[in-house]
Enzyme design. Structure first.
Site, PDB file in Angstrom:
ATOM      1  N   PRO A   1      39.277  16.375  43.860  1.00 45.25           N
ATOM      2  CA  PRO A   1      40.451  16.195  42.998  1.00 45.25           C
ATOM      3  C   PRO A   1      40.158  15.110  41.960  1.00 45.25           C
ATOM      4  O   PRO A   1      39.566  14.081  42.293  1.00 45.25           O
ATOM      5  CB  PRO A   1      41.540  15.724  43.969  1.00 45.25           C
ATOM      6  CG  PRO A   1      40.912  15.583  45.301  1.00 45.25           C
ATOM      7  CD  PRO A   1      39.468  15.860  45.215  1.00 45.25           C
TER       8      PRO A   1
ATOM      9  N   GLU B   1      41.185   8.911  48.906  1.00 43.81           N
ATOM     10  CA  GLU B   1      40.117   9.205  47.937  1.00 43.81           C
ATOM     11  C   GLU B   1      39.703  10.672  47.932  1.00 43.81           C
ATOM     12  O   GLU B   1      38.521  11.002  47.809  1.00 43.81           O
ATOM     13  CB  GLU B   1      38.912   8.280  48.182  1.00 43.81           C
ATOM     14  CG  GLU B   1      39.309   6.795  48.136  1.00 43.81           C
ATOM     15  CD  GLU B   1      38.137   5.828  48.097  1.00 43.81           C
ATOM     16  OE1 GLU B   1      36.986   6.285  47.996  1.00 43.81           O
ATOM     17  OE2 GLU B   1      38.383   4.604  48.160  1.00 43.81           O
TER      18      GLU B   1
ATOM     19  N   TYR C   1      38.053 -11.389  42.059  1.00 40.30           N
ATOM     20  CA  TYR C   1      37.525 -10.329  41.193  1.00 40.30           C
ATOM     21  C   TYR C   1      36.298 -10.891  40.468  1.00 40.30           C
ATOM     22  O   TYR C   1      36.371 -11.945  39.840  1.00 40.30           O
ATOM     23  CB  TYR C   1      38.607  -9.925  40.200  1.00 40.30           C
ATOM     24  CG  TYR C   1      38.335  -8.614  39.512  1.00 40.30           C
ATOM     25  CD1 TYR C   1      38.935  -7.441  39.950  1.00 40.30           C
ATOM     26  CD2 TYR C   1      37.476  -8.540  38.414  1.00 40.30           C
ATOM     27  CE1 TYR C   1      38.702  -6.230  39.313  1.00 40.30           C
ATOM     28  CE2 TYR C   1      37.236  -7.328  37.782  1.00 40.30           C
ATOM     29  CZ  TYR C   1      37.848  -6.179  38.227  1.00 40.30           C
ATOM     30  OH  TYR C   1      37.622  -4.984  37.606  1.00 40.30           O
TER      31      TYR C   1
ATOM     32  N   GLY D   1      42.844  15.810  51.164  1.00 36.64           N
ATOM     33  CA  GLY D   1      43.556  16.856  50.445  1.00 36.64           C
ATOM     34  C   GLY D   1      43.864  16.384  49.048  1.00 36.64           C
ATOM     35  O   GLY D   1      43.363  15.350  48.603  1.00 36.64           O
TER      36      GLY D   1
ATOM     37  N   PHE E   1      44.097   5.235  31.141  1.00 37.80           N
ATOM     38  CA  PHE E   1      43.359   6.457  31.469  1.00 37.80           C
ATOM     39  C   PHE E   1      43.529   6.904  32.911  1.00 37.80           C
ATOM     40  O   PHE E   1      42.980   7.923  33.311  1.00 37.80           O
ATOM     41  CB  PHE E   1      41.874   6.260  31.165  1.00 37.80           C
ATOM     42  CG  PHE E   1      41.648   5.785  29.761  1.00 37.80           C
ATOM     43  CD1 PHE E   1      41.946   6.619  28.698  1.00 37.80           C
ATOM     44  CD2 PHE E   1      41.207   4.502  29.505  1.00 37.80           C
ATOM     45  CE1 PHE E   1      41.780   6.181  27.382  1.00 37.80           C
ATOM     46  CE2 PHE E   1      41.042   4.060  28.207  1.00 37.80           C
ATOM     47  CZ  PHE E   1      41.327   4.889  27.138  1.00 37.80           C
ATOM     48  N   SER E   2      44.249   6.142  33.697  1.00 36.60           N
ATOM     49  CA  SER E   2      44.351   6.511  35.109  1.00 36.60           C
ATOM     50  C   SER E   2      45.648   7.271  35.361  1.00 36.60           C
ATOM     51  O   SER E   2      46.550   7.299  34.524  1.00 36.60           O
ATOM     52  CB  SER E   2      44.284   5.256  35.981  1.00 36.60           C
ATOM     53  OG  SER E   2      45.262   4.321  35.591  1.00 36.60           O
ATOM     54  N   THR E   3      45.735   7.890  36.523  1.00 37.92           N
ATOM     55  CA  THR E   3      46.897   8.720  36.850  1.00 37.92           C
ATOM     56  C   THR E   3      47.579   8.234  38.123  1.00 37.92           C
ATOM     57  O   THR E   3      46.959   7.554  38.956  1.00 37.92           O
ATOM     58  CB  THR E   3      46.477  10.179  37.092  1.00 37.92           C
ATOM     59  OG1 THR E   3      45.595  10.212  38.226  1.00 37.92           O
ATOM     60  CG2 THR E   3      45.771  10.771  35.875  1.00 37.92           C
TER      61      THR E   3
ATOM     62  N   SER F   1      38.703   7.166  36.058  1.00 36.64           N
ATOM     63  CA  SER F   1      38.377   5.752  35.870  1.00 36.64           C
ATOM     64  C   SER F   1      37.832   5.130  37.148  1.00 36.64           C
ATOM     65  O   SER F   1      37.642   3.919  37.213  1.00 36.64           O
ATOM     66  CB  SER F   1      39.624   4.998  35.393  1.00 36.64           C
ATOM     67  OG  SER F   1      40.680   5.165  36.321  1.00 36.64           O
TER      68      SER F   1
END
Lengths: 541, 541
Positions: free
Chosen positions: B133, B263, B459, B267, B203-205, B138
């Site tokens: 999927p 991830e 980070y 599914g 750009f991410s969903t 990104s």
């Protein structure tokens, strides 16, 4: 020395005889009780406990288990087995009063260490002996029954210590069998509080909170137990799970979350690390409000929780029926103040109480309370001081003791609770009242006690005279109808009591087949031989 | 018309050429670059994409799938397959620049509905065709590779709508392929915000956020994505999972949680309901502080988050190295104000910036900011106004565009991140700097960007000249060492990037064997034939 069914059924150990006279008066009036009803205890359970079957564990099994835990830590007498055969579900209490112990374990073991638990699970798995992990036995869902016998593993006797208070991370690591008061006392001494106060606080354990996914009265501020668990250690037939302490991760699904709400079906939680908070009760601010209707109170509560100005910790609404009982039992009904309230339009049968308490930093608690007060005002709620909520807090735990004297009077009384979105909340509320109204002489009190931006918990307390001679079936039918009314109108099966065996029949209907299969698959992985709290808990086949 | 490797590797579609001249200057000085290094793009990737092998799907399979999704929604050309073979992990970008597409899918399908996804999964499961999927691509963990080929299922083309904004429950229901900006625009129009702003926001969903367990810049206030998901719908080979909308339940483990961080291995998430917040940017309060040392800044941040007076939404500290670069790239270095700062003891190489923004009700944002300011003062932090944090926000997304021009200069640059308790935070910070210092000409900038009462996220951004001719191996060795340094000192494998295939080799070491077996068992249940993002993701065998 305890020996009777009554010794098992009573809530706590001291106050079970003290019926509140004002409450008794309400019941008498409402249910047309006669003097004769008050004279004798109905189904008193004062008979000595006697089990039909003796323990079915073989001598070599008992010997082996005693070899692990020590002779002092394994009990097979009738009373011990009976005592560990149930929690505090109304149906179980009724059975005890009827001198019935339908599902006793074969033995009670009180392990002394995590390693002993590991060895016991290993042995029981090889021998296919069921294990039911037991904490404070305050379960109200039949989760502690032992339909296949086996071992009740009581963690409260030895595995009940605080292991570490970590002041850097604001966390505490405990053994699972620690009770609420023991944990809280130790935390308070170090300047902290656990922030988790279910009504069963006095008798429940950290492990039980996690296994049943509980919530305490301050959950609106501090979250439910699943919001507090940072890491845990659990013994399963498939091995020991020990998760690390991180505030959050992105490493697949969180394995420790599988154990939160697992109700003993996957393994035995032996340790847990929980978030804690500063103990500053002197900072806590309180407010009580009264609204002209439940609907108005709910709309204002929704506004408050969604306003993004901070949240109260304790946050409750009593619906008109519960408000009415509260006013009557506190002797407020028909007082001068009550007359004033009524003059102002806060009418019996319509008016609803709201309680608020905010914890934390002293400026924060004032700030949030002021915002709450201002929202209440806009929502036509009248501020009625701090005292009502403070008084409510004082009797918070003891109100649970009422069930025993009520049952002595032949009154059936139990609770249910559900999570529901704001969208469906009033629908569930009115449908359940309509359902209960069909039964003559029945009282239903509802409150909201755990509040979220997307919805809240509705909590139902019902009372009605038992149908004498047909107590079990009458209850079962009424109870089933109430559960289905809640679900039909958009309520969840449970918000914080768990599912156990009592709500298990609705799990598949509720979760759907695909989700139930997933639940079952997880169970099968951790417990392939189905020894962990088997036969029905959570609806797992 | 896109056709080259570079068309795939670039971040976004417009700004990839715009190198920040001040940043270039720093890099030149730090890494002793020559003018000649700046003249040509190193490994430009400007060659047209060409795959070695054509799609291994059989004509009848392609025909069947086209029958479900339509001919327009299935692509097998080299460029489409190459484009969907990767995310934005440095190793993948390097491969593209080296004209390598190691693991392309056989086809890209863009389904038009949930039902089409169901039929595709059913068919692929029967035919044993892998499915990966895909959302916004990104991913920085190699989670989108298709080592066994199969189908890249791109949800962004059609399954990208807001299905419902529920103003009663403060939730939004979306299709998984909706992008950050599309969701946010629609919410803003209705007076809401999603509150989730990862650096990849543009750009991410929503589906990707959930699948990778992401976090946005406002996570300290609003939580990570796992705190926002109320319910979801997912298509698995074992059936469709559809969970109901409740604020909380106690009904076993929450099945929907298994999909958060999955991830793509269980599914395809097709829909989700998320919590939302009021869109009141005019209420937001900002503050920037400077501290004389990282240690002092961290201690003060810990104090702030643990003080129980409400929380900021954006909450960051840049360590001295990152602060230094920020000052230089913003042209602040050696300005008059900078000289004043240095006079006051805020020295380059020691000083650390802290950024704060508080969202919500307008009195709340002021209240919390005042408390934060007062704690900062006690912690010897100097308030330096709102502007630095506001300026940082302006370049928040575009700083990600820097990677392409840096790689054009032959600079290796990547990021890692970890969750760590307060107890271990400084240990991880100093150990990683010590590790990186062993490599000549290497810059490591660290910030804290997601903050909890029990710990925070560290980070890491590193830069170093590529070892020309040995780029892949050199990176792999350096990267491995950094990951292990983080773990050896108490950091988690990931806080919000996820694991993918890049971090998979450390999963078992990190989670332990028993937990990995549990992960694998869940996978096996939902995906018994291992078609869902198979071969390595999450370290599942």
């Amino acid at each position: 020395m305890d020996s009777t069914y009554r010794d098992i059924l009573k809530w706590g150990d001291k106050r079970e005889e003290e019926a509140d006279p004002l409450m008794i008066k309400i019941i008498r009036d409402k249910f047309d009780l006669e003097d004769s009803d008050l004279e004798m205890k109905y189904l008193s359970g004062n008979e000595p406990v006697k089990l039909e079957k003796s323990s079915s564990l073989k001598p070599r099994q008992l010997e082996f288990l005693a070899g692990i835990a020590g002779n002092d830590n394994i009990q097979c007498d009738d009373f011990s087995r009976a005592k560990f055969s149930c929690g505090k579900f109304y149906g179980e209490l009724l059975d005890l009063r009827l001198n019935m112990i339908p599902c006793p374990p074969d033995a009670v073991i009180t392990p002394k260490s995590h390693d002993e638990v590991v060895r016991i699970v290993e042995y029981c798995n090889n021998e296919k002996i069921p294990i039911i992990p037991v904490g404070g036995q305050s379960s109200v869902t039949g989760a502690l029954k032992a339909p296949l016998g086996g071992i009740a593993l009581d963690l409260t006797k030895h595995l009940n210590k605080v292991l570490k208070i970590n002041t850097e991370n604001k966390t505490v690591t405990v053994q699972a069998g620690i009770s609420g008061p023991a944990l809280e006392d130790e935390l308070n001494r170090h300047g902290f509080t656990c922030g988790h106060f279910p009504q069963s606080f006095e008798f429940s354990t950290a492990g039980g909170w996690i296994a049943a996914k509980g919530a305490g009265q301050n959950s609106t501020g501090y979250g439910k137990i699943e919001d507090m668990v940072i890491a845990l250690k659990a013994v399963t037939p498939a091995g020991v799970i020990e998760t690390k302490e991180y505030p959050r991760t992105a490493q697949g699904w969180d394995i420790f979350r599988l154990f939160i709400g697992s109700e003993g079906t996957l393994g035995i939680i032996t340790e847990a690390t929980l978030s804690i908070h500063y103990y500053n009760p002197w900072n806590t601010t309180y407010a009580s409000f009264i609204f002209k209707s439940f609907k108005q109170a709910v709309a204002t509560m929704q506004k408050m929780i969604q306003s993004e100005y901070g949240k109260p910790h304790l946050f409750r609404i009593s619906d008109p029926e519960e408000t009415d009982i509260a006013f009557k039992t506190k002797g407020f009904d028909n007082s001068l103040s009550d007359k004033v309230l009524k003059k102002l339009g806060f009418i019996t049968g319509k008016r609803s109480l709201m309680f608020v308490a905010v914890e934390g930093d002293k400026d924060y608690t004032k700030f949030v309370l002021n915002k709450i007060k201002s929202t209440a005002k806009k929502g036509k709620g009248m501020y009625i001081g701090k005292n009502p909520v403070i008084k409510w807090l004082e009797q918070r735990y003891s109100s649970a003791y009422m069930r025993d004297p009520l049952m002595d009077l032949g009154i059936m009384t139990d609770t249910l609770e559900t999570a529901v979105t704001w969208e469906n909340l009033l629908k569930v509320w009115s449908a359940t009242h309509a359902y209960v109204n069909q039964r003559p002489k029945t009282l239903l009190m509802i409150h909201i006690s755990h509040v979220y931006e997307s919805g809240a918990n509705l909590y139902f307390t019902f009372l009605s005279p038992m149908e004498k001679g047909n107590e079990r079936n009458d209850f079962a039918v009424f109870h089933k109808g109430l559960i289905e009314t809640i679900q039909d109108n958009g309520g969840s099966l449970s918000h914080h009591h768990g599912v156990g065996r009592v709500l298990a029949p609705w799990m598949e209907r509720h979760l759907g087949k695909t989700s139930m299969e997933a639940l079952t698959a997880v169970k099968k992985h951790f417990d392939p031989d189905n020894i962990m709290n088997p036969s029905g808990t959570l609806g797992i086949p």
